[in-house]
Write a protein that holds these residues in place. Structure first.
Motif, mmCIF file in Angstrom:
data_model
loop_
_atom_site.group_PDB
_atom_site.id
_atom_site.type_symbol
_atom_site.label_atom_id
_atom_site.label_comp_id
_atom_site.label_asym_id
_atom_site.label_seq_id
_atom_site.Cartn_x
_atom_site.Cartn_y
_atom_site.Cartn_z
ATOM 1 N N SER A 92 0.689 -1.227 -0.009
ATOM 2 C CA SER A 92 0.137 0.006 -0.069
ATOM 3 C C SER A 92 0.827 1.164 0.179
ATOM 4 N N LEU A 93 0.447 2.367 -0.610
ATOM 5 C CA LEU A 93 0.946 3.432 -0.890
ATOM 6 C C LEU A 93 -0.010 4.534 -0.069
ATOM 7 N N ASP A 94 0.532 5.230 1.076
ATOM 8 C CA ASP A 94 -0.438 6.282 1.698
ATOM 9 C C ASP A 94 0.071 7.498 1.407
ATOM 10 N N ILE A 95 -0.924 8.448 0.804
ATOM 11 C CA ILE A 95 -0.588 9.800 0.616
ATOM 12 C C ILE A 95 -1.452 10.592 1.146
ATOM 13 N N GLY A 96 -0.986 11.850 2.086
ATOM 14 C CA GLY A 96 -1.709 12.564 2.665
ATOM 15 C C GLY A 96 -1.477 14.111 1.691
ATOM 16 N N ALA A 97 -2.768 14.965 1.613
ATOM 17 C CA ALA A 97 -2.620 16.085 0.918
ATOM 18 C C ALA A 97 -4.131 16.884 1.199
ATOM 19 N N GLY A 98 -3.748 18.227 1.186
ATOM 20 C CA GLY A 98 -4.947 19.241 1.033
ATOM 21 C C GLY A 98 -5.233 19.289 -0.546
ATOM 22 N N GLU A 99 -6.082 20.247 -0.743
ATOM 23 C CA GLU A 99 -6.779 20.577 -2.132
ATOM 24 C C GLU A 99 -5.779 21.241 -2.965
ATOM 25 N N SER A 100 -5.122 20.900 -3.832
ATOM 26 C CA SER A 100 -4.167 21.473 -4.522
ATOM 27 C C SER A 100 -4.243 20.931 -6.141
ATOM 28 N N ARG A 101 -3.857 21.960 -6.910
ATOM 29 C CA ARG A 101 -3.636 21.502 -8.447
ATOM 30 C C ARG A 101 -2.348 20.798 -8.669
ATOM 31 N N GLY A 102 -1.563 20.768 -7.710
ATOM 32 C CA GLY A 102 -0.332 19.875 -7.803
ATOM 33 C C GLY A 102 -0.497 18.314 -7.417
ATOM 34 N N MET A 103 -1.467 18.053 -7.101
ATOM 35 C CA MET A 103 -2.234 16.703 -6.894
ATOM 36 C C MET A 103 -2.342 16.044 -8.401
ATOM 37 N N GLN A 104 -2.492 16.818 -9.583
ATOM 38 C CA GLN A 104 -2.785 16.017 -10.387
ATOM 39 C C GLN A 104 -1.469 15.281 -11.109
ATOM 40 N N LYS A 259 -4.509 40.568 -6.938
ATOM 41 C CA LYS A 259 -3.299 41.260 -7.441
ATOM 42 C C LYS A 259 -3.146 42.521 -6.341
ATOM 43 N N PRO A 260 -1.932 42.397 -5.702
ATOM 44 C CA PRO A 260 -0.643 41.741 -6.236
ATOM 45 C C PRO A 260 -0.968 40.116 -5.984
ATOM 46 N N GLU A 261 -0.279 39.550 -6.738
ATOM 47 C CA GLU A 261 -0.340 37.929 -6.750
ATOM 48 C C GLU A 261 -0.090 37.446 -5.355
ATOM 49 N N LEU A 262 -0.617 36.278 -4.970
ATOM 50 C CA LEU A 262 -0.315 35.587 -3.907
ATOM 51 C C LEU A 262 -0.310 34.115 -4.371
ATOM 52 N N ALA A 263 0.837 33.720 -4.118
ATOM 53 C CA ALA A 263 0.960 32.197 -4.566
ATOM 54 C C ALA A 263 1.709 31.157 -3.621
ATOM 55 N N GLU A 264 1.447 29.934 -3.475
ATOM 56 C CA GLU A 264 2.029 29.157 -2.469
ATOM 57 C C GLU A 264 2.653 27.783 -3.279
ATOM 58 N N PRO A 265 3.996 27.606 -2.741
ATOM 59 C CA PRO A 265 4.728 26.616 -3.456
ATOM 60 C C PRO A 265 3.973 25.243 -2.823
ATOM 61 N N ILE A 266 4.200 24.182 -3.611
ATOM 62 C CA ILE A 266 3.672 22.861 -3.298
ATOM 63 C C ILE A 266 4.857 21.720 -3.209
ATOM 64 N N THR A 267 5.157 21.224 -1.982
ATOM 65 C CA THR A 267 6.100 20.503 -1.767
ATOM 66 C C THR A 267 5.604 19.071 -1.453
ATOM 67 N N VAL A 268 6.215 17.769 -1.997
ATOM 68 C CA VAL A 268 6.253 16.588 -1.544
ATOM 69 C C VAL A 268 7.153 16.219 -0.345
#
Length: 292
Positions: A92-104, A259-268
């Motif tokens: 089994s592979l268990d992955i935890g995450a919030g909602e994010s476009r990086g999950m694609q 605007k101004p843009e506000l963005a968050e990095p996505i890290t595994v």
């Protein structure tokens, strides 16, 4: 405290009757009753309130149920990975995450992994960064996907090229939808729902600038889908990530970036303290190759 007895306890908590749980477990009622009584004696706590038709958990019983489920899941995962034929990638592979476009990107890799190794099962766990870090620490998760800037020195980590951009989700009929971008002044006086985790981190404090005391936060959310139901009925605007909500031509909702843009990095991330199972090692190698 034996795993076997914890499984009995969980069954009784779920079924809410000794007779029903005994039937599920293929035990006699007296045997199961004795096991539960012995567990209460061992823990020194009353775990159930026995009613005329069903039994319910006490506060300590609810605490034990939460811990028992976590312990059983960890034991099952450990046994499965240990019993796996190492010449065949399975487990089994268990992955935890919030909602994010990086999950694609993650899901594309998972799909390919399962196509190549059909014996692999994948379990996805939703949660914020704090919950994911706790489950990584106790071994329930193999990997976590964390959004935002956090101290990650205690983890192995790979940063994804995608970022999550904040913006406002609103009805298409809203006057604000005529704008291409949303500035802090645009939100003055509007009812606004905000991510609970982001609010706790004071993430928007600098972005609000001089109108911070004029922003009306009417609620918080953990799952953005539920929050957007408030937008649909006209009850609120939602401050959330792009690409998580359906805003196509058939949807009554739209998204406008800040605007101004506000963005968050996505890290595994993964624990440096917990050895990775064979299937987790394969996943990590594929993720590294994908990012490389």
């Amino acid at each position: 405290m034996e795993i076997r007895v914890l499984r009995y306890f969980v069954a009784v908590a779920e079924v809410k009757t000794i007779s029903g749980a005994a039937k599920r477990l293929h035990l006699s009622q007296p045997t199961l009753s004795r096991q539960i009584s012995d567990l209460e004696t061992e823990t020194g706590s009353r775990l159930f309130i026995r009613g005329s038709r069903e039994i319910t958990l006490t506060d300590k019983g609810r605490y034990l149920l939460k811990r028992a489920n976590a312990i059983i899941a960890l034991v099952d995962k450990t046994e499965q990975n240990l019993q796996t034929d190492q010449t065949v990638i399975s487990g089994s592979l268990d992955i935890g995450a919030g909602e994010s476009r990086g999950m694609q990107r993650i899901m594309d890799l998972v799909a390919q992994l399962q196509q190549d190794y059909p014996a692999v099962t994948v379990h996805l766990h939703s949660g914020d960064a704090a919950a994911i870090e706790a489950q990584l620490a106790d071994g329930r998760l193999d990997f976590g996907v964390i959004m935002g800037r956090r101290q990650l020195k205690q983890y192995g980590a790979l940063k994804l090229p995608e970022v999550d951009r904040w913006g406002i989700i609103m009805p298409k009929a809203a006057p604000l939808a005529q704008q291409k971008f949303i500035a802090p002044n645009d939100l003055v006086g509007l009812p606004l729902m905000v991510s609970e985790q982001a609010l706790q981190r004071d993430l928007f404090q600098d972005w609000w600038r001089n109108v911070a005391n004029q922003i009306t936060i009417t609620g918080t959310y953990n799952l953005i889908f539920n929050a957007t139901l408030m937008v649909t009925n006209g009850g609120s605007y939602v401050l959330g990530f792009a690409n998580l909500v359906n805003t196509d031509t058939e949807s009554p909702l739209t998204f406008r970036p800040l605007k101004p843009e506000l963005a968050e990095p996505i890290t595994v991330v993964w624990s440096k303290e917990q050895p990775l199972s064979p299937v987790a090692q394969v996943f990590l190698k594929r993720l590294e190759a994908n990012l490389g």
